[in-house]
Write an enzyme that holds these catalytic residues in place. Structure first.
Site, mmCIF file in Angstrom:
data_model
loop_
_atom_site.group_PDB
_atom_site.id
_atom_site.type_symbol
_atom_site.label_atom_id
_atom_site.label_comp_id
_atom_site.label_asym_id
_atom_site.label_seq_id
_atom_site.Cartn_x
_atom_site.Cartn_y
_atom_site.Cartn_z
ATOM 1 N N ILE A 1 -31.883 132.068 16.763
ATOM 2 C CA ILE A 1 -32.765 133.203 16.490
ATOM 3 C C ILE A 1 -32.354 133.908 15.202
ATOM 4 O O ILE A 1 -31.250 134.449 15.084
ATOM 5 C CB ILE A 1 -32.781 134.203 17.675
ATOM 6 C CG1 ILE A 1 -33.134 133.458 18.976
ATOM 7 C CG2 ILE A 1 -33.761 135.346 17.397
ATOM 8 C CD1 ILE A 1 -34.417 132.617 18.934
ATOM 9 N N GLN B 1 -36.088 112.261 -22.686
ATOM 10 C CA GLN B 1 -37.311 112.200 -21.884
ATOM 11 C C GLN B 1 -37.011 112.175 -20.378
ATOM 12 O O GLN B 1 -37.707 112.819 -19.585
ATOM 13 C CB GLN B 1 -38.080 110.938 -22.280
ATOM 14 C CG GLN B 1 -39.501 110.934 -21.808
ATOM 15 C CD GLN B 1 -40.211 109.652 -22.230
ATOM 16 O OE1 GLN B 1 -39.843 108.563 -21.841
ATOM 17 N NE2 GLN B 1 -41.233 109.805 -23.042
ATOM 18 N N GLY C 1 -26.291 117.504 -13.069
ATOM 19 C CA GLY C 1 -25.278 116.462 -12.900
ATOM 20 C C GLY C 1 -24.108 116.947 -12.068
ATOM 21 O O GLY C 1 -24.293 117.637 -11.061
ATOM 22 N N GLU D 1 -40.126 127.244 11.859
ATOM 23 C CA GLU D 1 -41.503 127.690 12.084
ATOM 24 C C GLU D 1 -42.453 126.489 12.153
ATOM 25 O O GLU D 1 -43.534 126.486 11.598
ATOM 26 C CB GLU D 1 -41.940 128.711 11.031
ATOM 27 C CG GLU D 1 -41.359 130.080 11.359
ATOM 28 C CD GLU D 1 -41.992 131.218 10.600
ATOM 29 O OE1 GLU D 1 -43.224 131.269 10.517
ATOM 30 O OE2 GLU D 1 -41.229 132.049 10.101
ATOM 31 N N THR E 1 -41.757 122.112 12.376
ATOM 32 C CA THR E 1 -41.330 121.095 11.408
ATOM 33 C C THR E 1 -42.535 120.633 10.602
ATOM 34 O O THR E 1 -43.687 120.789 11.031
ATOM 35 C CB THR E 1 -40.743 119.858 12.123
ATOM 36 O OG1 THR E 1 -41.786 119.301 12.939
ATOM 37 C CG2 THR E 1 -39.550 120.220 12.989
#
Lengths: 263, 388
Positions: B159, B281, B342, B366, B368
């Site tokens: 809870i 890139q 990294g 709340e 899955t």
């Protein structure tokens, strides 16, 4: 009702002020404005005293151009009750002497009060003169560098003042002015309702005539000091680093100090 | 380009600004320590309270600001950008309060909501049990009426805000033979006789949020603390989730935004092979993808929250989509953020490993993400007859 007056200043939000070498003035364009950080501690302390006392009005005031109103609204959003903007073309070019005169006249206009609070200095001018200056004009005691309020009543206070080595404990009776440092408290975050109310608040503009400030004491005429030159000091260079084991570094260090004729 | 602009009202902008200031000035300096040591952020709760943030989701009649799910989500997102764990001390209280807001009678609202609005106490939502997770109807905690009281027995688990909340919305069965139709909801105060706090969990992420067991040992609850009537507990839970899921989605969104900003910043500072790694890139495409995913999720989350606030009836499917998409994005973005940083990203000196750990729960709690897809699919199926 008890009353606290807080003087604040709107300053550029930057740690690295740039100076225009031609005009010897600060470059303000593109730099957002904030309440002088030290003044935030003064506001917070006033609000805490108010919460302790009850039945207390916190008035925040500043001298500046019309846009300084933003700083006052921020102070209102934190919980100050009223704001006053001291603004007049005649105030321009006032040095710390003239500024503290103007602010003292504003205090007289406001009327009775218990404590005047302000930051220890502004981060733009860094003079730390205006707070004590106001106290001088009003002929009341000033306590600078306040780091802790041990006790505070409407006509008595016990205060810790920061010194170079340690601190003083000061007891004071009656009205006084104090300047706040960072150790004093942790300023609060504005509340949503405070912010919305501050947007709508009416902020009166007081000019020289209204507060009865004499022309000879304000602006350029009333300022005995002149800024001859302003410049950015070169940034501090890193010192010499010696590397190796303890003995080796100690030897290098001694050699360096001897070479520089320091020992 | 760091965050797409939405047309926010003046009030919404101020709320975001306050949440931002609290996050940057008050939460950022302590998030690492609070995560490491699992410290519950009591002083931050005080600040949320003083700044009126808890008032946002409470109606005006009960000292709130009467704003909606959208505003609650904006604040949750902004806090989560800095700490997804501490954000739960905020959003978890909304989750605990929604059952009272949605189903409470006048007296119940008057008694409890102003305290939550002021941040005087926080609320908690207690549904999950050891054997009732996704199968919420399998609740074993019982409530037996005795005179003018209900006697609660059972154990709730995991809870959020448990142990610190003063007010709990607790789900218990008043008629076990009826299954989910026998479930009822009660407002339980911390000081009620027979209410105990059990084990505090040690978690992977959101470690500054307290997650506890609640034990009901002949816990005496006055009959006037029954929400609505007996047997509507399951409906209360589902209606609550419809309101609160955008909050979880916003939490995920905030965590993702925080990780993306760290990765973007790092990639412009870190030099390898004589140039910033953003010039490669492989790195910049990863970051471009992060930005795209986050913006797409944000559009879905914001629009869902606004639909709920506009009183749109069929929002369960969109709430589920928003929660699922935003939490999946949070997991992907935080994973990639570590990759961009990294080895440094793997270390605790940088905040992205914490963001990665915090993100995982948003795919789980709340409902899955698998249950959410069930909800989405069920909603879609209801519509199939409309297709020609």
């Amino acid at each position: 009702m008890k009353r606290l007056i807080v003087f604040i200043k709107q300053v550029p939000d930057t740690a690295e002020l740039r100076i225009d070498p031609k005009t010897n003035t600060m470059i303000r364009t593109g730099v957002p404005s904030i309440i002088n950080p030290f003044d935030m501690y003064a506001i917070e302390e006033a609000l805490r005293i108010k919460e302790k006392w009850g039945d207390t009005e916190v008035i925040v005031a500043t001298m500046g151009p019309p846009q300084a109103e933003e700083a006052l609204r921020e102070a209102l959003s934190l919980g100050c009750d009223k704001a006053i903007l001291l603004t007049d073309r005649k105030f321009a070019a006032s040095d710390t002497f003239a500024t503290s005169y103007i602010l003292s006249k504003a205090v007289e206009k406001i009327g009775d009060y218990n404590i005047i609070l302000t930051g220890k200095q502004a981060t733009d001018g860094d003079t730390a003169q205006v707070g004590p200056g106001i106290a001088s004009w009003l002929n009341i005691p000033s306590i600078t560098y306040v780091k802790k309020m041990i006790e505070v009543k409407s006509d008595y206070a016990k205060i810790e003042r920061l010194m170079d080595y340690g601190y003083d404990i000061i007891e004071i009776k009656g009205k006084f002015l104090m300047t706040a440092i960072k150790d004093l408290n942790e300023p609060r975050i504005p509340s949503f309702r405070g912010k919305m109310a501050a947007k709508k608040a009416e902020i009166p503009n007081w000019d020289a005539a209204y507060i009865g400030a004499e022309d000879k004491n304000i602006g350029f005429l009333g300022s005995p000091t002149r800024v001859v030159k302003a410049f950015s000091p070169p940034p501090k260079q890193g010192g010499i680093k010696t590397e190796g084991d303890d003995i080796e570094t100690a030897k290098k260090l001694i050699a360096n100090l001897k070479e520089s004729h320091l020992i | 380009m760091l965050k797409m602009k939405y047309e926010l009202t003046e009030e919404q902008k101020e709320l975001v600004a306050i949440a931002h200031q609290i996050a940057e000035e008050k939460i950022k300096p302590l998030r690492e320590k609070y995560d490491e040591e699992q410290i519950f952020p009591e002083e931050i709760i005080k600040i949320f309270g003083q700044s009126d943030l808890y008032r946002v989701f409470i109606p005006e009649e009960y000292e709130g600001l009467g704003m909606g799910v959208f505003e609650m989500a904006l604040i949750t997102e902004e806090i989560s950008r800095v700490c997804g764990g501490i954000a739960l001390a905020y959003a978890g209280s909304a989750l605990g309060a929604y059952p009272i807001i949605l189903f409470g009678n006048e007296e119940q609202k008057k008694k409890y909501l102003p305290k939550i609005a002021a941040g005087e106490t926080i609320a908690a939502f207690a549904l999950t049990e050891p054997d009732a997770g996704s199968d919420a109807g399998a609740v074993r905690t019982t409530a037996v009426k005795q005179g003018n009281k209900y006697i609660l027995n059972g154990t709730k688990q995991w809870i959020t805000n448990g142990g610190y909340a003063g007010i709990h919305s607790v789900f218990a069965s008043t008629n076990p033979s009826k299954g989910i139709r026998g479930m009822s909801t009660f407002i339980v105060e911390k000081d009620f006789k027979g209410f105990e706090i059990g084990k505090k969990e040690n978690k992977l992420g959101i470690r500054a949020s307290n997650t506890s067991e609640l034990i009901f040992n002949d816990c005496e609850v006055p009959e006037e603390n029954l929400l609505g009537k007996e047997g509507i507990g399951f409906r209360i839970a589902m209606k609550t989730f419809d309101q609160s899921r955008p909050g979880v989605a916003a939490q995920a969104l905030g965590i993702a935004q925080g990780a993306f900003e760290e990765a973007l910043k790092y990639a412009h500072q870190r030099k390898q092979f004589g140039q910033i790694i953003y010039s490669f890139q492989a790195i910049k495409f990863m970051i471009a993808n992060m930005a795209m995913k986050i913006e797409a999720a944000r559009g879905l989350v914001y629009n869902t929250a606004k639909l709920i606030d506009a009183g749109e009836k069929e929002t369960a499917g969109y709430s589920a989509m928003a929660k699922t998409m935003a939490s999946d994005v949070a997991m992907e973005v935080t994973t990639d953020a570590i990759q961009v940083l990294g080895g440094y990203g793997y270390m605790k000196e940088y905040p992205v490993e914490k963001m990665f750990r915090d993100a995982k729960i948003t795919q789980i709690y709340e409902g899955t993400n698998q249950i959410q897809r069930e909800v989405i699919a069920a909603q879609l199926s209801k519509q199939v007859s409309r297709l020609k």
